[in-house]
Design a protein around this motif. Structure first.
Motif, PDB file in Angstrom:
ATOM      1  N   LYS A   1      -8.045   1.359   8.593  1.00 60.25           N
ATOM      2  CA  LYS A   1      -8.610   1.082   7.269  1.00 60.25           C
ATOM      3  C   LYS A   1      -9.190   2.351   6.651  1.00 60.25           C
ATOM      4  O   LYS A   1      -9.025   2.608   5.456  1.00 60.25           O
ATOM      5  N   ARG A   2      -9.879   3.129   7.468  1.00 57.83           N
ATOM      6  CA  ARG A   2     -10.464   4.383   6.976  1.00 57.83           C
ATOM      7  C   ARG A   2      -9.374   5.343   6.511  1.00 57.83           C
ATOM      8  O   ARG A   2      -9.458   5.926   5.422  1.00 57.83           O
ATOM      9  N   TYR A   3      -8.321   5.487   7.314  1.00 56.85           N
ATOM     10  CA  TYR A   3      -7.220   6.363   6.929  1.00 56.85           C
ATOM     11  C   TYR A   3      -6.534   5.885   5.654  1.00 56.85           C
ATOM     12  O   TYR A   3      -6.225   6.679   4.760  1.00 56.85           O
TER      13      TYR A   3
ATOM     14  N   GLN B   1      -2.272  17.994   2.166  1.00 57.80           N
ATOM     15  CA  GLN B   1      -3.721  17.888   2.391  1.00 57.80           C
ATOM     16  C   GLN B   1      -4.104  17.084   3.628  1.00 57.80           C
ATOM     17  O   GLN B   1      -5.269  17.027   3.986  1.00 57.80           O
ATOM     18  N   PHE B   2      -3.131  16.486   4.305  1.00 56.35           N
ATOM     19  CA  PHE B   2      -3.435  15.562   5.388  1.00 56.35           C
ATOM     20  C   PHE B   2      -3.242  16.160   6.777  1.00 56.35           C
ATOM     21  O   PHE B   2      -2.386  17.011   6.988  1.00 56.35           O
ATOM     22  N   SER B   3      -4.022  15.635   7.716  1.00 54.89           N
ATOM     23  CA  SER B   3      -3.868  15.987   9.128  1.00 54.89           C
ATOM     24  C   SER B   3      -2.617  15.308   9.683  1.00 54.89           C
ATOM     25  O   SER B   3      -2.013  14.452   9.015  1.00 54.89           O
ATOM     26  N   THR B   4      -2.269  15.641  10.894  1.00 50.59           N
ATOM     27  CA  THR B   4      -1.114  15.017  11.546  1.00 50.59           C
ATOM     28  C   THR B   4      -1.294  13.507  11.634  1.00 50.59           C
ATOM     29  O   THR B   4      -0.384  12.740  11.316  1.00 50.59           O
ATOM     30  N   ARG B   5      -2.455  13.052  12.028  1.00 52.02           N
ATOM     31  CA  ARG B   5      -2.713  11.612  12.154  1.00 52.02           C
ATOM     32  C   ARG B   5      -2.627  10.934  10.789  1.00 52.02           C
ATOM     33  O   ARG B   5      -2.073   9.858  10.658  1.00 52.02           O
ATOM     34  N   GLN B   6      -3.173  11.565   9.771  1.00 49.37           N
ATOM     35  CA  GLN B   6      -3.088  10.995   8.429  1.00 49.37           C
ATOM     36  C   GLN B   6      -1.632  10.891   7.968  1.00 49.37           C
ATOM     37  O   GLN B   6      -1.259   9.914   7.324  1.00 49.37           O
TER      38      GLN B   6
ATOM     39  N   ALA C   1      -4.367   9.730  -3.361  1.00 45.36           N
ATOM     40  CA  ALA C   1      -3.229   9.435  -4.247  1.00 45.36           C
ATOM     41  C   ALA C   1      -3.688   8.979  -5.623  1.00 45.36           C
ATOM     42  O   ALA C   1      -2.870   8.847  -6.531  1.00 45.36           O
ATOM     43  N   GLY C   2      -4.982   8.711  -5.772  1.00 42.04           N
ATOM     44  CA  GLY C   2      -5.471   8.188  -7.036  1.00 42.04           C
ATOM     45  C   GLY C   2      -4.965   6.771  -7.277  1.00 42.04           C
ATOM     46  O   GLY C   2      -4.733   6.358  -8.409  1.00 42.04           O
ATOM     47  N   ALA C   3      -4.790   6.042  -6.188  1.00 37.67           N
ATOM     48  CA  ALA C   3      -4.242   4.687  -6.255  1.00 37.67           C
ATOM     49  C   ALA C   3      -5.283   3.679  -5.797  1.00 37.67           C
ATOM     50  O   ALA C   3      -6.184   4.006  -5.032  1.00 37.67           O
ATOM     51  N   SER C   4      -5.122   2.442  -6.255  1.00 42.51           N
ATOM     52  CA  SER C   4      -6.030   1.398  -5.809  1.00 42.51           C
ATOM     53  C   SER C   4      -5.345   0.425  -4.856  1.00 42.51           C
ATOM     54  O   SER C   4      -6.019  -0.378  -4.220  1.00 42.51           O
ATOM     55  N   ARG C   5      -4.016   0.520  -4.770  1.00 42.84           N
ATOM     56  CA  ARG C   5      -3.267  -0.386  -3.891  1.00 42.84           C
ATOM     57  C   ARG C   5      -2.157   0.373  -3.175  1.00 42.84           C
ATOM     58  O   ARG C   5      -1.633   1.366  -3.672  1.00 42.84           O
TER      59      ARG C   5
ATOM     60  N   GLN D   1      -8.624   6.687   2.664  1.00 42.96           N
ATOM     61  CA  GLN D   1      -8.513   8.114   2.340  1.00 42.96           C
ATOM     62  C   GLN D   1      -7.204   8.408   1.609  1.00 42.96           C
ATOM     63  O   GLN D   1      -7.179   9.175   0.638  1.00 42.96           O
ATOM     64  N   LEU D   2      -6.120   7.800   2.076  1.00 44.37           N
ATOM     65  CA  LEU D   2      -4.812   8.016   1.446  1.00 44.37           C
ATOM     66  C   LEU D   2      -4.799   7.501   0.009  1.00 44.37           C
ATOM     67  O   LEU D   2      -4.290   8.177  -0.893  1.00 44.37           O
TER      68      LEU D   2
END
Length: 67
Positions: free
Chosen positions: A43-45, A10-15, A53-57, A48-49
């Motif tokens: 921070k934005r990336y 689901q991610f772009s190359t930069r992501q 991922a459904g993660a908080s950390r 988004q990650l």
């Protein structure tokens, strides 16, 4: 969390580049310097990650998706 194929596709190359750094345990300033991004972009990336991922950390992402 989604399965590995869904998660990574689901991610772009930069992501993907930011994700690899997160999985390596790099901090936001390290990622910003390495990828020549602003801290706010990193921070934005990362946000988004974590959401995808459904993660908080970060450590949750690293534990699940360590390469």
């Amino acid at each position: 969390m989604p399965n590995q194929r869904q998660f990574f596709s689901q991610f772009s190359t930069r992501q993907h580049e930011v994700l690899v750094c997160v999985l390596a345990g790099d901090s936001n300033p390290q990622i910003a310097e390495y990828l020549e991004l602003s801290i706010s972009s990193v921070k934005r990336y990362v946000t988004q990650l974590l959401k995808a991922a459904g993660a908080s950390r970060r450590d949750e992402v690293r534990q699940r998706w360590a390469l």
